[in-house]
Design a protein around this motif. Structure first.
Motif, PDB file in Angstrom:
ATOM      1  N   VAL A 104       0.800  -1.206  -0.240  1.00 45.82           N
ATOM      2  CA  VAL A 104       0.053  -0.073   0.130  1.00 45.82           C
ATOM      3  C   VAL A 104       1.605   1.074   0.026  1.00 45.82           C
ATOM      4  O   VAL A 104       1.170   1.682   0.762  1.00 45.82           O
ATOM      5  N   ILE A 105       1.106   2.163  -0.779  1.00 46.50           N
ATOM      6  CA  ILE A 105       1.521   3.360  -1.041  1.00 46.50           C
ATOM      7  C   ILE A 105       1.370   4.430  -0.972  1.00 46.50           C
ATOM      8  O   ILE A 105      -0.052   4.371  -1.601  1.00 46.50           O
ATOM      9  N   VAL A 106       0.926   5.577  -0.535  1.00 41.72           N
ATOM     10  CA  VAL A 106      -0.180   6.451   0.712  1.00 41.72           C
ATOM     11  C   VAL A 106       1.614   7.451   0.908  1.00 41.72           C
ATOM     12  O   VAL A 106       2.314   7.941   0.802  1.00 41.72           O
ATOM     13  N   ASN A 107       0.694   8.497  -0.466  1.00 39.00           N
ATOM     14  CA  ASN A 107       1.779  10.044  -0.733  1.00 39.00           C
ATOM     15  C   ASN A 107       0.655  11.114   0.101  1.00 39.00           C
ATOM     16  O   ASN A 107      -0.423  10.832   0.017  1.00 39.00           O
ATOM     17  N   VAL A 108       1.433  11.701   0.600  1.00 40.59           N
ATOM     18  CA  VAL A 108       0.952  12.901   2.557  1.00 40.59           C
ATOM     19  C   VAL A 108       1.658  13.667   2.129  1.00 40.59           C
ATOM     20  O   VAL A 108       2.556  13.853   1.959  1.00 40.59           O
ATOM     21  N   GLY A 166       5.593  13.761   1.158  1.00 43.39           N
ATOM     22  CA  GLY A 166       6.651  12.258   1.201  1.00 43.39           C
ATOM     23  C   GLY A 166       5.598  10.853   0.958  1.00 43.39           C
ATOM     24  O   GLY A 166       4.014  11.441   0.837  1.00 43.39           O
ATOM     25  N   THR A 167       5.963   9.976   0.308  1.00 41.33           N
ATOM     26  CA  THR A 167       5.329   8.305   0.402  1.00 41.33           C
ATOM     27  C   THR A 167       5.481   7.232   1.711  1.00 41.33           C
ATOM     28  O   THR A 167       6.935   7.586   1.847  1.00 41.33           O
ATOM     29  N   LEU A 168       4.323   7.187   2.439  1.00 40.53           N
ATOM     30  CA  LEU A 168       5.190   5.405   2.657  1.00 40.53           C
ATOM     31  C   LEU A 168       4.559   4.417   2.474  1.00 40.53           C
ATOM     32  O   LEU A 168       3.786   4.388   1.499  1.00 40.53           O
ATOM     33  N   VAL A 169       5.320   3.233   2.546  1.00 40.57           N
ATOM     34  CA  VAL A 169       4.611   2.412   2.012  1.00 40.57           C
ATOM     35  C   VAL A 169       4.861   1.115   3.059  1.00 40.57           C
ATOM     36  O   VAL A 169       5.349   1.111   4.330  1.00 40.57           O
TER      37      VAL A 169
END
Length: 198
Positions: A104-108, A166-169
């Motif tokens: 799951v790739i979440v950009n915040v 930035g992106t969290l995975v």
């Protein structure tokens, strides 16, 4: 310290300090004051929606619900958080998620609205997959050995008015109801912001 006094009868008596002049008494008072101030002085920690990509009513809109959605700009503790997009990846020949799961790739985007300094850290976030809360610190490689995420959210500090994107995975079952939990602090267990990811 106790004071020794010789009485008229020639005996030595020890005069003790009153309790309010003792060190232990003032330590207890200080601890009580700190506990009371921290429980009352937190201010309004309730998250509120500032804006949405789907609605454009007012600049600031209080939201009665506690769960937000992708695209909402949410304010809590002097910081705004926006989940820009969510993507899923089934991995490559080099990086494979656990059985039955996807990456799951979440950009915040995090913005310091009115604090003198706001710290951010990928460990401030968790992904909730039906109650199983895990970190979003995975590294996913493509078939050539390159990281598929070019803008990982690192850690740092934002001065007032500064923004970081930035992106969290993480890993989760794509078909489950997934939520992003933001605590705002490594030392807090209570989530301040909850965003539905699907």
């Amino acid at each position: 310290m106790s004071k020794k006094i010789v009485g008229e009868d020639g005996k030595t008596y020890v005069q003790k300090k009153p309790f309010y002049k003792r060190v232990w008494f003032w330590l207890i008072v200080i601890i009580i004051v700190i506990v009371a101030a921290s429980s009352m002085g937190g201010g309004n920690n309730k998250a509120t929606k500032v804006s949405s990509t789907t609605k454009s009513k007012s600049a600031t809109e209080n939201v009665s619900k506690e769960t937000f959605k992708v695209g909402d700009t949410i304010k809590a503790d002097g910081v705004t958080l926006k989940v820009n997009k969510v993507e899923y990846n089934d991995g490559s020949s080099i990086s494979q998620p656990d059985s039955g799961k996807s990456y799951v790739i979440v950009n915040v985007t995090i913005t310091n609205v009115n604090k003198s300094k706001a710290s951010y850290n990928p460990l401030d976030f968790k992904i909730d997959d039906k109650g199983n809360q895990t970190d979003l610190t995975e590294i996913v490689m493509d078939d050539n050995g390159n990281n598929i995420v070019n803008d990982e959210l690192k850690y740092g500090d934002l001065s007032k008015g500064a923004t970081v994107t930035g992106t969290l995975v993480g890993q989760a079952v794509k078909a489950d109801k997934l939520q992003l939990l933001y605590t705002g602090s490594l030392f807090s267990n209570e989530s301040k912001i909850t965003v539905d990811l699907n």
